[in-house]
Motif scaffolding. Structure first.
Motif: not given
Length: 75
Positions: A65-66, A68-69, A72-73
């Protein structure tokens, strides 16, 4: 485990380069950078150990999840 070596040319502010050369002493700048990397890895390992002792281990799902973040950033 032995890692392959490469020779690189980098550009950095003169004051940083001079400070690193001064601190590296006779072992040379390459050894100084390698040692700094090991120190940072040790600090990170210690931080992870303390955090996991306090909060429990990080799951694969949390790591993904991190990631993926971050992905995206960066887009």
């Amino acid at each position: 485990m032995s890692e392959p070596f490469g020779k690189y040319s980098i550009t950095m502010p003169r004051d940083i380069a001079e400070a690193a050369e001064t601190r590296s002493g006779p072992s040379g700048l390459s050894a100084y950078v390698a040692a700094a990397r090991q120190i940072e890895r040790g600090n990170l390992t210690e931080l992870i150990t303390v955090a996991e002792a306090e909060h429990g281990p990080v799951t694969d799902g949390e790591v993904q999840a991190l990631r993926d973040q971050l992905h995206q950033a960066r887009q």
